[in-house]
Design a protein around this motif. Structure first.
Motif, PDB file in Angstrom:
ATOM      1  N   GLN A 122       0.815  -1.132  -0.189  1.00  0.00           N
ATOM      2  CA  GLN A 122      -0.173   0.019  -0.124  1.00  0.00           C
ATOM      3  C   GLN A 122       0.837   0.793  -0.335  1.00  0.00           C
ATOM      4  N   TRP A 123       0.198   2.562  -0.242  1.00  0.00           N
ATOM      5  CA  TRP A 123       0.326   3.991  -0.548  1.00  0.00           C
ATOM      6  C   TRP A 123      -0.572   4.544   0.271  1.00  0.00           C
ATOM      7  N   ILE A 124       0.287   4.262   1.569  1.00  0.00           N
ATOM      8  CA  ILE A 124      -0.389   5.200   2.326  1.00  0.00           C
ATOM      9  C   ILE A 124      -0.019   7.177   2.133  1.00  0.00           C
ATOM     10  N   PRO A 168      -0.480  17.424   2.459  1.00  0.00           N
ATOM     11  CA  PRO A 168       0.918  18.017   1.383  1.00  0.00           C
ATOM     12  C   PRO A 168       0.745  19.966   2.164  1.00  0.00           C
ATOM     13  N   GLU A 169       1.901  20.624   1.758  1.00  0.00           N
ATOM     14  CA  GLU A 169       2.063  21.830   1.809  1.00  0.00           C
ATOM     15  C   GLU A 169       2.330  22.478   0.650  1.00  0.00           C
ATOM     16  N   GLY A 170       1.434  23.128   0.588  1.00  0.00           N
ATOM     17  CA  GLY A 170       1.868  23.747  -1.147  1.00  0.00           C
ATOM     18  C   GLY A 170       1.978  22.934  -1.967  1.00  0.00           C
ATOM     19  N   ARG A 171       3.410  22.386  -3.257  1.00  0.00           N
ATOM     20  CA  ARG A 171       3.478  22.220  -4.230  1.00  0.00           C
ATOM     21  C   ARG A 171       3.101  20.537  -3.680  1.00  0.00           C
ATOM     22  N   LEU A 172       2.559  19.774  -4.267  1.00  0.00           N
ATOM     23  CA  LEU A 172       2.836  18.466  -4.399  1.00  0.00           C
ATOM     24  C   LEU A 172       4.177  17.747  -4.023  1.00  0.00           C
ATOM     25  N   SER A 173       4.523  16.618  -3.584  1.00  0.00           N
ATOM     26  CA  SER A 173       6.018  16.028  -3.405  1.00  0.00           C
ATOM     27  C   SER A 173       5.784  14.347  -3.147  1.00  0.00           C
ATOM     28  N   ALA A 174       6.577  13.551  -3.432  1.00  0.00           N
ATOM     29  CA  ALA A 174       6.078  12.307  -3.481  1.00  0.00           C
ATOM     30  C   ALA A 174       6.140  12.083  -1.952  1.00  0.00           C
ATOM     31  N   ASP A 175       7.133  12.433  -1.243  1.00  0.00           N
ATOM     32  CA  ASP A 175       7.796  12.296  -0.266  1.00  0.00           C
ATOM     33  C   ASP A 175       6.162  12.145   0.955  1.00  0.00           C
ATOM     34  N   ILE A 176       5.266  12.477   0.530  1.00  0.00           N
ATOM     35  CA  ILE A 176       4.438  13.220   1.730  1.00  0.00           C
ATOM     36  C   ILE A 176       3.527  11.037   1.675  1.00  0.00           C
ATOM     37  N   PHE A 177       3.468  10.483   0.935  1.00  0.00           N
ATOM     38  CA  PHE A 177       3.584   8.800   0.668  1.00  0.00           C
ATOM     39  C   PHE A 177       4.707   8.241   1.261  1.00  0.00           C
ATOM     40  N   THR A 178       4.118   6.610   2.082  1.00  0.00           N
ATOM     41  CA  THR A 178       4.571   5.830   2.885  1.00  0.00           C
ATOM     42  C   THR A 178       4.305   4.285   2.248  1.00  0.00           C
ATOM     43  N   LEU A 179       5.647   3.901   1.380  1.00  0.00           N
ATOM     44  CA  LEU A 179       4.679   2.599   0.448  1.00  0.00           C
ATOM     45  C   LEU A 179       5.544   0.849   2.184  1.00  0.00           C
ATOM     46  N   ARG A 180       4.252   0.525   2.344  1.00  0.00           N
ATOM     47  CA  ARG A 180       3.273  -0.373   3.429  1.00  0.00           C
ATOM     48  C   ARG A 180       3.225  -1.748   3.425  1.00  0.00           C
ATOM     49  N   ALA A 219       5.693   0.747  -7.508  1.00  0.00           N
ATOM     50  CA  ALA A 219       6.423   1.817  -7.136  1.00  0.00           C
ATOM     51  C   ALA A 219       6.749   2.601  -7.571  1.00  0.00           C
ATOM     52  N   GLN A 220       6.495   3.491  -8.506  1.00  0.00           N
ATOM     53  CA  GLN A 220       6.505   4.490  -8.609  1.00  0.00           C
ATOM     54  C   GLN A 220       5.122   5.421  -8.938  1.00  0.00           C
ATOM     55  N   VAL A 263      -1.493   3.962 -14.823  1.00  0.00           N
ATOM     56  CA  VAL A 263      -0.267   3.197 -13.743  1.00  0.00           C
ATOM     57  C   VAL A 263      -0.725   1.770 -14.041  1.00  0.00           C
ATOM     58  N   MET A 264      -0.198   0.606 -14.502  1.00  0.00           N
ATOM     59  CA  MET A 264       0.331  -0.119 -14.677  1.00  0.00           C
ATOM     60  C   MET A 264       0.376  -1.229 -13.934  1.00  0.00           C
ATOM     61  N   THR A 265       0.079  -2.227 -13.311  1.00  0.00           N
ATOM     62  CA  THR A 265       0.973  -3.073 -12.446  1.00  0.00           C
ATOM     63  C   THR A 265       1.139  -4.263 -12.689  1.00  0.00           C
ATOM     64  N   ASP A 266       0.169  -4.908 -13.889  1.00  0.00           N
ATOM     65  CA  ASP A 266       0.461  -6.226 -14.635  1.00  0.00           C
ATOM     66  C   ASP A 266      -0.139  -6.060 -15.829  1.00  0.00           C
ATOM     67  N   ALA A 267       0.449  -6.802 -16.773  1.00  0.00           N
ATOM     68  CA  ALA A 267       0.445  -6.220 -18.275  1.00  0.00           C
ATOM     69  C   ALA A 267      -0.862  -7.003 -18.736  1.00  0.00           C
ATOM     70  N   ALA A 268      -1.851  -7.819 -18.095  1.00  0.00           N
ATOM     71  CA  ALA A 268      -2.392  -8.554 -18.462  1.00  0.00           C
ATOM     72  C   ALA A 268      -3.647  -7.823 -18.134  1.00  0.00           C
ATOM     73  N   ALA A 269      -3.708  -6.376 -17.726  1.00  0.00           N
ATOM     74  CA  ALA A 269      -4.845  -4.826 -17.832  1.00  0.00           C
ATOM     75  C   ALA A 269      -4.657  -4.791 -19.073  1.00  0.00           C
TER      76      ALA A 269
END
Length: 341
Positions: free
Chosen positions: A5-7, A12-24, A310-311, A330-336
């Motif tokens: 999960q990406w939690i 966010p404060e101001g411009r969006l940055s990827a570090d507001i999410f954490t991979l769990r 992951a991206q 964003v595709m995580t499985d080519a079967a899509a």
């Protein structure tokens, strides 16, 4: 298999940055499904600008707020891997309001079954909520007619590009607003717009006066802010404004309404916000019309398909930097990419 999960770990404060999410990573749930519930392996995620609003603190009761510590919400598609819903068999492909996670459980009634001949990529791309939003904004909200002038902001984007081409197919004069010469060139040479305005290099009010000498009858707005202000000043009497989005105010900037409200009053101008879900009963009819226009070449559709769970945060951030070309998926499985039949 564990669930990734990406939690949303902070707002966010101001411009969006990827570090507001954490991979769990957490163990998959092994409890039996509740009656009517399904478990879905999620394979495809739509990156939509409005998701940025869902990251804000709660307080606006007309759109949701993702709780801190929850997996980020997103339109998603996947395949049912377990089912306690007789109308949602194992192996069926569905779309839903999902999460940034590898699998999830939810009531089957909160999913939309895709027909077997349609891949997840097509179901969320060419026939998904972005083209449908354009269709209903033009036909139901804007009520565009042949011979009128249609102005579209964000016209090279996923929704705007379809809206502009639908306008052309109706027989309207179409003017698109986009950022940069490449996007403007695509609008005139491929999408068939009568004119394109580069808001980055042109004075917008003057450019609108030049491109729309007879005024604007319908404005399909994805941007808001100064663009909405300029468009209001160019509207004809009894004009219609379809408010689809306000992306200029999503990423840390204040959102505001038009400053010239008296023009709306004296001009009898209608300004209406809408969501594609407002027209769910007509989705299949709209999809058939879109299919006919794709097949005939009346609409050139573009999607921007990325890979890698992951991206996900980085891919989502590209929406606000103008680095996508069409519907960002964003595709995580080519079967899509593959239909079941």
């Amino acid at each position: 298999m564990p669930d990734q999960q990406w939690i949303l770990s902070r707002r966010p404060e101001g411009r969006l940055s990827a570090d507001i999410f954490t991979l769990r990573t957490q163990p998959a749930c092994d409890e039996p499904l509740a009656p009517g519930e399904v478990e879905v392996s999620l394979r495809l995620f739509l990156c939509a600008p409005t998701m940025r609003n869902w990251m804000d603190p709660p307080g606006n009761n007309l759109y949701p707020s993702v709780p801190i510590g929850d997996a980020m919400w997103a339109p998603a598609g996947g395949r049912i891997i377990a089912s306690a819903d007789p109308d949602r068999p194992v192996g069926a492909d569905i779309t839903c309001l999902g999460r940034w996670q590898s699998r999830m459980r939810l009531p089957g009634s909160e999913t939309e079954l895709l027909p077997p001949h349609l891949s997840l990529l097509d179901g969320m791309g060419r026939f998904g909520i972005n083209p449908l939003t354009a269709w209903f904004g033009i036909h139901r909200v804007g009520s565009l007619k042949a011979g009128e002038t249609l102005l579209v902001s964000g016209a090279a984007g996923s929704v705007g590009s379809v809206a502009a081409q639908l306008g052309r197919s109706i027989g309207a004069r179409v003017v698109g607003i986009a950022g940069g010469p490449e996007k403007c060139r695509w609008l005139t040479e491929v999408a068939g717009c009568d004119a394109a305005i580069d808001y980055r290099s042109e004075d917008l009010p003057q450019a609108l006066a030049n491109a729309c000498p007879d005024g604007v009858d319908v404005f399909f707005d994805n941007v808001g802010g100064d663009t909405l202000d300029a468009a209001v000043d160019a509207m004809n009497r009894m004009g219609r404004i379809a408010l689809c989005g306000q992306i200029s105010g999503y990423d840390g900037n204040a959102m505001r309404g038009p400053s010239n409200m008296m023009r709306l009053i004296y001009g009898g101008i209608t300004m209406r916000g809408f969501l594609v879900g407002d027209f769910a009963a007509e989705w299949e009819m709209a999809r058939e019309d879109l299919r006919a226009k794709y097949d005939s070449g009346a609409i050139a559709y573009r999607d921007d398909v990325r890979e890698g769970f992951a991206q996900l945060p980085e891919h989502f951030g590209d929406l606000f930097e103008g680095r996508n070309r069409g519907t960002l998926l964003v595709m995580t499985d080519a079967a899509a990419r593959e239909a079941r039949a």
